[in-house]
Write an enzyme that holds these catalytic residues in place. Structure first.
Site, PDB file in Angstrom:
ATOM      1  N   SER A  33      21.865 -11.331  91.581  1.00  0.00           N
ATOM      2  CA  SER A  33      20.968 -10.232  91.191  1.00  0.00           C
ATOM      3  C   SER A  33      21.662  -9.219  90.290  1.00  0.00           C
ATOM      4  CB  SER A  33      20.423  -9.533  92.441  1.00  0.00           C
ATOM      5  OG  SER A  33      19.638 -10.410  93.210  1.00  0.00           O
ATOM      6  N   GLU A  54      28.972  -2.725 101.731  1.00  0.00           N
ATOM      7  CA  GLU A  54      29.166  -1.928 100.510  1.00  0.00           C
ATOM      8  C   GLU A  54      30.227  -0.842 100.666  1.00  0.00           C
ATOM      9  OE1 GLU A  54      25.150  -3.791 100.494  1.00  0.00           O
ATOM     10  OE2 GLU A  54      26.263  -2.567 101.954  1.00  0.00           O
ATOM     11  N   PHE A  79      22.457   1.021  97.447  1.00  0.00           N
ATOM     12  CA  PHE A  79      23.598   0.805  98.331  1.00  0.00           C
ATOM     13  C   PHE A  79      24.871   1.437  97.767  1.00  0.00           C
ATOM     14  CE2 PHE A  79      21.125  -3.341  98.924  1.00  0.00           C
ATOM     15  CZ  PHE A  79      20.264  -2.753  99.839  1.00  0.00           C
ATOM     16  N   HIS A 105      19.433  -2.367  89.650  1.00  0.00           N
ATOM     17  CA  HIS A 105      18.154  -2.234  90.358  1.00  0.00           C
ATOM     18  C   HIS A 105      17.853  -0.776  90.716  1.00  0.00           C
ATOM     19  CE1 HIS A 105      19.057  -6.470  90.641  1.00  0.00           C
ATOM     20  NE2 HIS A 105      17.827  -6.723  91.066  1.00  0.00           N
ATOM     21  N   ARG A 163      16.509  -3.466  86.515  1.00  0.00           N
ATOM     22  CA  ARG A 163      16.058  -4.839  86.746  1.00  0.00           C
ATOM     23  C   ARG A 163      15.051  -5.280  85.684  1.00  0.00           C
ATOM     24  NH1 ARG A 163      12.408  -6.561  92.014  1.00  0.00           N
ATOM     25  NH2 ARG A 163      12.299  -8.794  91.630  1.00  0.00           N
TER      26      ARG A 163
END
Length: 309
Positions: A33, A54, A79, A105, A163
């Protein structure tokens, strides 16, 4: 015009500049991703999957940087800035280590992932960390050059990638300069100052305003910290009205940064476009309309700012 998501540009740039053997890329089990899997395929010996941990990844990145490496820590913005804030603050910011955070994202353009994943406060959080550089590129060209600028910069950098695929606003000869805004269109009646994918919407808004006889200046602020005070003050003095546009909360982001500069140096009416509520699940384009992140709303706010002169 072909479109590309800036998260894809991030992955491509890591490979492009990956011949620097000091570069190490870390990911929190989201490499497909975040597009860091492209780096993993070419330089597997310098790629570390830290798993869904994370906070730990930020500390590992800090340790690598303390040993002389250029550490890229990659995960979703929610995150990177949210879950791992304490580690970014204490292990990276406080120690001024050479860690580059690739946060993908970001914003409501994440779409169907919904409010839990639509990070709209990351710029505000990172702005509170002394010495943290914040870059929010608008397109593929700018995103790839931003990665190079982050590599060349000594110290922590937070890079915000999207994204959603977007059109280029910059040409092949574009020169990225850390801390410098870019005037994309001149104008005398109002200045539209935008960042990220709102730059494209701002250019559309300027065309709408032109049809009504309003001359709008459009400025792309790719580096939110340190921000280009000179280009903002010039816009305030020469046009006398400003609209800011960002895919972020209106508190603490670009709008706040611009008004801080304007209030201190050249007071004028400022209208800020962003959001003050959580995101929600939906198609990105429909969410943009619901949250007012559109060219039409930018144009409307520009007219309001002009009326306040």
């Amino acid at each position: 015009m072909a479109k590309k998501a800036t998260r894809v540009s991030y992955g491509e740039a890591l490979v492009k500049y990956g011949d620097n053997e000091n570069i190490v890329v870390l990911d929190a089990d989201l490499s497909k991703s975040t597009k860091t899997d492209t780096f993993k395929k070419v330089y597997p010996e310098r790629f570390i999957n830290c798993g869904i941990a994370e906070a730990n990844m930020m500390c590992v990145a800090a340790g690598l940087a303390a040993s002389g490496k250029i550490a890229f820590a990659s995960t979703f913005a929610m995150f990177a800035a949210g879950r791992a804030f304490e580690q970014v603050r204490n292990s990276i910011g406080y120690t001024k280590l050479n860690v580059k955070i690739g946060a993908t994202h970001a914003g409501i353009s994440v779409g169907e992932d919904g409010a839990s994943h639509q990070c709209l406060e990351d710029i505000a959080l990172m702005r509170t960390i002394p010495g943290m550089v914040i870059i929010n590129p608008a397109d593929d060209i700018e995103a790839q050059l931003a990665v190079k600028a982050a590599i060349d910069h000594q110290g922590p950098v937070y890079m915000r990638f999207g994204r959603l695929a977007v059109e280029d606003v910059n040409g092949p000869d574009y020169k990225f300069e850390l801390g410098k805004g870019v005037q994309l269109k001149d104008g005398k009646d109002v200045s539209i100052i935008a960042t990220g994918l709102m730059v494209q919407e701002s250019l559309k808004a300027a065309e709408m305003l032109k049809a009504e006889g309003i001359d709008a200046r459009v400025i792309n602020i790719h580096t939110i910290k340190p921000i280009d005070e000179e280009i903002i003050l010039k816009a305030a003095k020469e046009t006398g009205a400003i609209v800011t546009a960002e895919e972020h909360y209106i508190m603490g982001g670009l709008g706040s940064a611009v008004t801080e500069v304007v209030c201190a140096g050249a007071p004028c009416p400022v209208k800020s476009i962003g959001t003050d509520r959580y995101g929600k699940s939906g198609k990105p384009n429909e969410l943009f309309v619901e949250y007012g992140l559109t060219a039409e709303n930018i144009a409307a706010k520009a007219k309001e700012a002009i009326a306040m002169k």
